[in-house]
Design an enzyme around this catalytic site. Structure first.
Site, PDB file in Angstrom:
ATOM      1  N   GLU A 176      52.802  46.344  43.875  1.00 35.27           N
ATOM      2  CA  GLU A 176      51.969  45.372  43.137  1.00 35.27           C
ATOM      3  C   GLU A 176      52.314  45.552  41.513  1.00 35.27           C
ATOM      4  OE1 GLU A 176      47.448  44.019  43.139  1.00 35.27           O
ATOM      5  OE2 GLU A 176      47.756  46.055  42.427  1.00 35.27           O
TER       6      GLU A 176
ATOM      7  N   TRP B 127      48.158  40.836  48.750  1.00 33.07           N
ATOM      8  CA  TRP B 127      47.773  39.384  48.351  1.00 33.07           C
ATOM      9  C   TRP B 127      47.626  38.272  49.129  1.00 33.07           C
ATOM     10  CZ3 TRP B 127      45.983  37.804  43.379  1.00 33.07           C
ATOM     11  CH2 TRP B 127      45.778  38.995  42.288  1.00 33.07           C
TER      12      TRP B 127
ATOM     13  N   TYR C 226      47.801  38.026  37.208  1.00 33.75           N
ATOM     14  CA  TYR C 226      47.965  39.040  36.260  1.00 33.75           C
ATOM     15  C   TYR C 226      49.561  39.138  35.559  1.00 33.75           C
ATOM     16  CZ  TYR C 226      43.843  41.265  38.487  1.00 33.75           C
ATOM     17  OH  TYR C 226      42.592  41.538  38.771  1.00 33.75           O
TER      18      TYR C 226
ATOM     19  N   CYS D  38      40.281  40.653  37.979  1.00 28.98           N
ATOM     20  CA  CYS D  38      39.149  41.933  38.267  1.00 28.98           C
ATOM     21  C   CYS D  38      39.484  43.043  36.845  1.00 28.98           C
ATOM     22  CB  CYS D  38      38.896  42.643  39.521  1.00 28.98           C
ATOM     23  SG  CYS D  38      38.469  41.601  40.960  1.00 28.98           S
TER      24      CYS D  38
ATOM     25  N   ARG E 250      35.999  44.368  35.193  1.00 28.46           N
ATOM     26  CA  ARG E 250      34.727  43.666  35.370  1.00 28.46           C
ATOM     27  C   ARG E 250      33.884  43.620  36.815  1.00 28.46           C
ATOM     28  NH1 ARG E 250      34.907  39.273  38.858  1.00 28.46           N
ATOM     29  NH2 ARG E 250      36.859  38.537  39.368  1.00 28.46           N
TER      30      ARG E 250
ATOM     31  N   ASP F 291      35.133  47.166  43.510  1.00 29.48           N
ATOM     32  CA  ASP F 291      35.135  47.557  44.743  1.00 29.48           C
ATOM     33  C   ASP F 291      35.307  49.010  44.879  1.00 29.48           C
ATOM     34  OD1 ASP F 291      35.427  47.908  47.365  1.00 29.48           O
ATOM     35  OD2 ASP F 291      36.606  46.156  47.805  1.00 29.48           O
TER      36      ASP F 291
END
Length: 273
Positions: free
Chosen positions: A58, A80, A103, A155, A175, A178
Site C-alpha cells: 500500500e 482496497w 492518498y 483517515c 482523524r 480503527d
C-alpha cells in the site's frame, strides 16, 4: 507496543458508545498520542500477526501516485477492493478500479486552482535536504475540494517531518482510528515511510509520533480485542532496507524486509466499509 495495547484497553473499557456511517456501532475516545522511537525496534504488532506485505504494497502504491486498485493488486494487496466495489462509489468511478483522488494522488499531484499540480512528497524530501529547519515540511491528503471525488476520504490526513541532531522524525494526524484493524497497520506504514525518507535524505530515523482523533473499536471487534489483550508481546523486530536505494520512487517490495519478526497468530475480523 505496550502503549498501543494500553490505549486499546482504555478505549474498550472507557469509550463512549456511538453510532456511525457504517451501521456498526463503536466505543470511542478522542484525542490521543503515541510515540515510537525507531531506536527501540520497528513497531510491528506482535500480539497478532501484522500483514507486512500489505503494508509495504500500500505504501509503495501511495508513493507511486496511483489511484488504480489494479496497481495495488499487482503488488499482491487487495485491502482496497471493498472500497472500489462499494455501491456508494461505483457510480462515481471514472474507470473500473479507479478510487478517485485518494492518498497517492494528493501526495504526488495535488491540483491547484490554476490547473497545475504539486508533488508534495517530492517537495518535502527536497526541503529536508535543502532546509531541514523548515517548519512547513508537510504532506496533506485532506483536500476539502476533492473529498467527493474519493472512494474514501483520508483517515490519516497529513504528516509533518522534523529534523534534529541528524535524525528525521515524522508526526501524523489521523482523524478516524480503527484501533483493532487499522491503527497497527498505520503505525507500521508511517514508521516504514519514516525509514525510507530518512535513507534517501541521508538521516537516521528518529520518532514516529501518532496523533489520533476519533479513536474507536467496532462492536464486532470486541471479542477479538479481548483475546489480543491476553497475549504477551514479543520483542520488536528490525527493519531492513536496501541501502543502495537513494530515490523514494525506486523502492520495490524486495527492498523492504522485517528481520527477526515474531508474533502471535492472526486474529481475523471484518472491516467496516
Amino acid at each position: 507496543m505496550k502503549q498501543y495495547l494500553n490505549l486499546l484497553r482504555h478505549t474498550l473499557e472507557n469509550g463512549t458508545h456511538k453510532p456511525n456511517r457504517t451501521g456498526i456501532d463503536t466505543r470511542n475516545i478522542f484525542g490521543q498520542t503515541m510515540r515510537f522511537n525507531m531506536a527501540d525496534g520497528f513497531p510491528a504488532m506482535t500480539t497478532k500477526k501484522l500483514a507486512f506485505n500489505a503494508v509495504k504494497a500500500e505504501l509503495l502504491w501511495f508513493i507511486s501516485g496511483s489511484s488504480d486498485v489494479k496497481d495495488l493488486q499487482k503488488l499482491g494487496c487487495r485491502i482496497w477492493d471493498a472500497n472500489a466495489e462499494a455501491d456508494y462509489w461505483k457510480p462515481k468511478a471514472r474507470f473500473d478500479g479507479d478510487l478517485g483522488r485518494v492518498y497517492g494522488v494528493q501526495w504526488r499531484s495535488w491540483q491547484t486552482p490554476d490547473n497545475k499540480t504539486v508533488d508534495q512528497l517530492k517537495n518535502a524530501i527536497a526541503q529536508i535536504k535543502k532546509n531541514p529547519n523548515d517548519r512547513r515540511i508537510i504532506v496533506s491528503a485532506w483536500n476539502p475540494g476533492e473529498l467527493d471525488q474519493m472512494a474514501l476520504p483520508p483517515c490519516h490526513m497529513f504528516f509533518q517531518f522534523f529534523v534534529a541532531d541528524g535524525k528525521l522524525s515524522l508526526s501524523m494526524y489521523q482523524r478516524s482510528c480503527d484501533m483493532f484493524l487499522g491503527v497497527p497497520f498505520n503505525i507500521a506504514s508511517y514508521s516504514l515511510l519514516l525509514h525510507m525518507v530518512a535513507q534517501v535524505t541521508g538521516l537516521k530515523p528518529g520518532e514516529f509520533v501518532h496523533i489520533l482523533g476519533d479513536t474507536h473499536i467496532y462492536q464486532n471487534h470486541f471479542e477479538q480485542v479481548r483475546e489480543q489483550l491476553t497475549r504477551t508481546p514479543y520483542p520488536l523486530p528490525q527493519l531492513w532496507l536496501n541501502s543502495e536505494i537513494k530515490d523514494i520512487e525506486q523502492f520495490t517490495m524486495d527492498d523492504i524486509k522485517l528481520i527477526n519478526y515474531q508474533s502471535h497468530p492472526t486474529i481475523k475480523a471484518q472491516m467496516a466499509v
